[in-house]
Each structure stands twice: as C-alpha cells, then as structure tokens.
Design a protein around this motif. Sequence first.
Motif: not given
Length: 332
Positions: A309, A304-306
């Motif tokens: 974070f 997942w891209h996030y």
Amino acid sequence: MPADPVVDCAVYVDGVRDPHEFTYAEALDRVRETGEGWVWLGLHAPDNAQMTAVADVYGLHPLAVEDAVVAHQRPKLELYGHTMFMVMRTVAYVDHDSIASTADVVSTGEIMMFGGQDFVITVRHGDQTELASIRHTLEQRPKILALGPAVVLHAVVDHVVDTYLAVTDEIDTDIAELEQDVFGTGDVHIDPVYLLKREVIEFRRAATPLAIPLHRLAEPNPWLPDEVRNYLRDVNDHLTTVNERITDYDHLLSSMLDAAAAKIGIQQNTDMRKITAWAAILAAPTMIAGVYGMNFKNMPELEWHYGYFLALGLMATVCGLLWRNFRKHGWL
C-alpha cells in the motif's frame, strides 16, 4: 472517321448572315467572287488533316496550323503576311463542395484565331468557353458585325477575359474558406492551400501572357478599325485587373502557407510537450515498481505488511505532483 470539326460556317454581308448553307470552301469562294462580306468559320479540336485542308483553302501559314492542332500554347499574337494568328488560354471554374474535397479548382483549354481581310477562323480546344453564344449575340447587332472580322476578335477576347473575372470571384470564396481554416481554432490542413496555390499558378500562366498580345492589338495597325482597338483597350484594362488579383492571390496563399506551417509547428510542439509530460509521469511509477521488483533478500520492506500500500501511495503521490506541475506550466 474523325468527327467533323466544323461547328458553324457563315457568310456575313453588311453585318447580316447569309441564310444559305456553305462549306468553308464555298463560303470563301462566295465572298471573293462577289467582293462582299466575310466568312466566320468555327472549328472544334480539328486533327492535322482537317486543319491542313482548311489551311489550303484559306492560305494559312504551316507554323500557325501546327500550333492550332497541337494546342498547349502560350497566349501569343503572330503575323504571317496579311494573316493574323492569336492564341488564348480559356479557364473555367470547377464547382466543388469544399476546397478540401476536390482535386481541381480550374480547368483550362485554348482558343486560336486566324484573321484575314475577308475571314476569321476560331479553333477551340476543350469545353471551357463556348463560342455559339458570342456568334448569336453578334448576329443580333448587324451594325457591329458590319465592321468586319475584327469584331469577332474583340468579342472572343472580351468573353475570355470576362470568364477570367468570373473565375477570380469564385477563387475569392475558396480563399475565404481557407483563411477560416488556417487562422481558425481547429486543426490546420495544409494540402488544400497547396492545391489552391497550384491552381492559381495555372490560372496565372493562362492570363498573364495575354497582356502582351492585347497591348499589341491596341496599338495602331492597318488591320484593325480604330473603334475595335478602343474596345480592345478596355479589355486590356480588365485583364490588368485580373492579373493584379491573381498576383494578390499568389502572395496571400504564400502567406497562408507560412502561417499554416507555423501553426502546424506549434501544434507539433504542443503535442510533443504533452507526450513528454505523460512519459515523465509514467516514468515515476515505473521506477518505483522497478526498485520493488528487484527481489533482493536484504529489502526489509518486502516483508512489511503495509509495503504494497505504501508503494501504491508513493506512485500516486509522485504522479499527482508531476501532473499538477505540468498542468500549471501549460504542458497538459
């Protein structure tokens, strides 16, 4: 050759010092030939041969002579025929900037006294209590010296007990310093309390046993004038004050040790709670990082891209909640 142990030797007639210089043998011969006066011989740390030579002249008992040479005796009073032998422990306060910066608070020595009808011999070990000032003071009072050798006995005992009182005053200051440390808001250092308690015990060993000899001296006896015995009773009262203060110091220091140990225990519990709280806070991000670090294929959030974070945010949130909770309950 060993140093001459004779500090001073004098003949006193009607309380006045004979101006002539005498050896200790000549002084005693002078007194016994004339039938007037008495001898005061002062010695400092004599060895066995030197003390034996004095004993041969003055007729001192061998057991008392042995005690006078060896030293390290308990305060006591013994009678050998017409000769009295008394032992006293001397005490001096060791000056220091603070109780935490010293290894000793009191130092001890000894004074032995031989007394007869026409002589008194003082034997001093250590430099805690000098006797020259006592001799000088008495020589300014010939009416007192005219009472005989018993006057020297009272003067020396009185001086020794006065030094005890002076030392108790100094110990008062040290105990006040320790009280501020133990009952203050800072960290507790228990070693100075142990040090002072050890020194008070040494002080008690010097002062407390002296009560029995003084009590015996204050009783009616044929070798002490009544006037001198009255003064000795006053000295005994002062010694009682010293012993009471020493007992109070001992009890107070025991209480301070208990209080210091309790305070150290509280400090250790507080430290352990802080360590436990921080360990719990650090365990949360460690667990999250451990899960994300397993690198299994079927972990979709790894792609997942996030995800990165989100993991950081989750770690910060959990740590913040734990910190707030520990802070609220006084653990941090």
